[in-house]
Scaffold this motif. Structure first.
Motif, short mmCIF file in Angstrom:
data_model
loop_
_atom_site.label_atom_id
_atom_site.label_comp_id
_atom_site.label_asym_id
_atom_site.label_seq_id
_atom_site.Cartn_x
_atom_site.Cartn_y
_atom_site.Cartn_z
N MET A 103 1.10 4.32 0.88
CA MET A 103 1.65 3.62 -0.30
C MET A 103 1.02 2.23 -0.43
SD MET A 103 3.76 5.53 -2.01
CE MET A 103 4.90 4.45 -2.88
N ASP A 104 0.86 1.54 0.71
CA ASP A 104 0.19 0.23 0.69
C ASP A 104 -1.24 0.37 0.19
OD1 ASP A 104 2.52 -0.86 1.78
OD2 ASP A 104 1.72 -0.91 3.83
N LEU A 105 -1.90 1.45 0.60
CA LEU A 105 -3.28 1.69 0.17
C LEU A 105 -3.36 1.89 -1.34
CD1 LEU A 105 -6.27 2.08 0.98
CD2 LEU A 105 -5.73 4.50 1.36
N VAL A 106 -2.37 2.56 -1.91
CA VAL A 106 -2.34 2.74 -3.38
C VAL A 106 -2.33 1.38 -4.07
CG1 VAL A 106 -0.97 3.58 -5.34
CG2 VAL A 106 -1.23 5.01 -3.30
N VAL A 107 -1.47 0.50 -3.61
CA VAL A 107 -1.37 -0.84 -4.21
C VAL A 107 -2.70 -1.58 -4.09
CG1 VAL A 107 -0.21 -3.08 -4.06
CG2 VAL A 107 1.12 -0.97 -3.83
N SER B 68 -7.99 14.13 -0.12
CA SER B 68 -7.94 13.05 -1.11
C SER B 68 -8.38 11.73 -0.49
CB SER B 68 -6.52 12.91 -1.67
OG SER B 68 -6.18 14.04 -2.43
N LEU B 69 -8.03 11.53 0.78
CA LEU B 69 -8.45 10.32 1.48
C LEU B 69 -9.97 10.27 1.59
CD1 LEU B 69 -7.64 7.80 3.17
CD2 LEU B 69 -7.65 9.32 5.16
N LYS B 70 -10.59 11.39 1.91
CA LYS B 70 -12.05 11.43 2.03
C LYS B 70 -12.70 11.22 0.66
CE LYS B 70 -11.57 12.09 6.32
NZ LYS B 70 -11.36 10.87 7.08
N GLU B 71 -12.08 11.77 -0.38
CA GLU B 71 -12.57 11.54 -1.74
C GLU B 71 -12.50 10.04 -2.06
OE1 GLU B 71 -11.40 12.59 -6.38
OE2 GLU B 71 -10.27 13.54 -4.76
N LEU B 72 -11.37 9.42 -1.73
CA LEU B 72 -11.20 7.98 -1.97
C LEU B 72 -12.25 7.17 -1.23
CD1 LEU B 72 -9.65 5.52 -3.02
CD2 LEU B 72 -8.12 5.76 -1.05
N GLU B 73 -12.49 7.49 0.02
CA GLU B 73 -13.50 6.77 0.80
C GLU B 73 -14.87 6.87 0.12
OE1 GLU B 73 -13.27 8.63 4.64
OE2 GLU B 73 -11.64 7.33 5.30
N THR B 74 -15.19 8.05 -0.37
CA THR B 74 -16.48 8.25 -1.05
C THR B 74 -16.59 7.40 -2.31
OG1 THR B 74 -16.64 10.48 -0.15
CG2 THR B 74 -18.01 9.99 -2.08
N LEU C 272 -15.00 4.67 -2.90
CA LEU C 272 -15.10 3.27 -2.48
C LEU C 272 -16.52 2.92 -2.05
CD1 LEU C 272 -11.73 2.92 -0.53
CD2 LEU C 272 -12.32 1.80 -2.70
N MET C 273 -17.17 3.84 -1.34
CA MET C 273 -18.55 3.58 -0.93
C MET C 273 -19.48 3.50 -2.15
SD MET C 273 -19.01 5.62 2.66
CE MET C 273 -17.75 6.88 2.59
N LEU D 84 -11.82 0.33 3.67
CA LEU D 84 -12.29 1.51 4.40
C LEU D 84 -11.67 1.60 5.79
CD1 LEU D 84 -16.05 1.64 3.32
CD2 LEU D 84 -14.23 3.26 2.71
N ASN D 85 -11.42 0.45 6.42
CA ASN D 85 -10.74 0.46 7.72
C ASN D 85 -9.31 0.99 7.58
OD1 ASN D 85 -12.94 -0.51 9.15
ND2 ASN D 85 -12.26 -2.63 9.12
N LYS D 86 -8.64 0.63 6.50
CA LYS D 86 -7.30 1.16 6.25
C LYS D 86 -7.35 2.67 6.04
CE LYS D 86 -5.24 -3.05 4.37
NZ LYS D 86 -4.51 -3.38 5.59
#
Length: 124
Positions: A17-21, A75-81, A83-84, A101-103
């Protein structure tokens, strides 16, 4: 493993949830031309993580829970991609990207650990 009463008690859900914000704040800095592109993709992927954790916890079958955690991890891996990609495009400062990315990596470790524990419980 202590029984968790609610998905809201899960640290991985709270951190997600923190990551969403964080992701919403980051995407607000992007060029307006990205509002329907990368901004939207990042927001959708980020929201999907805690949503799938919650949905899985709400299911009656352990296998469904594990499957939804796997979807959250995807979804997390999609998000990381994504972000990169925005990092390569120069939309974020290097430090912002690194911290985010550390989060993501921390949440990934937590998801993996939870899936392993649940898989072990399923075998019992």
């Amino acid at each position: 493993m202590t029984e968790v009463k609610s998905y809201r008690d899960l640290m991985v859900w709270q951190k997600s949830m923190d990551l969403v914000v964080i992701c919403y704040k980051l995407t607000s800095q992007f060029p307006k031309t990205e509002i329907y592109g990368l901004s939207s993709q990042i927001q959708r992927a980020a929201v999907s993580i805690p949503a799938n954790i919650a949905e899985g916890k709400g299911r009656n079958h352990l296998g469904d829970y594990i499957r939804h955690l796997s979807i959250a991890n995807g979804s997390l891996k999609e998000l990381e991609t994504h972000l990169m990609i925005v990092g390569r495009l120069g939309y974020l400062k290097d430090e912002e990207l690194k911290v985010t990315l550390n989060k993501c990596e921390e949440i990934g470790r937590m998801l993996h650990s939870l899936m392993e524990k649940l898989a072990q419980k399923k075998k019992e």
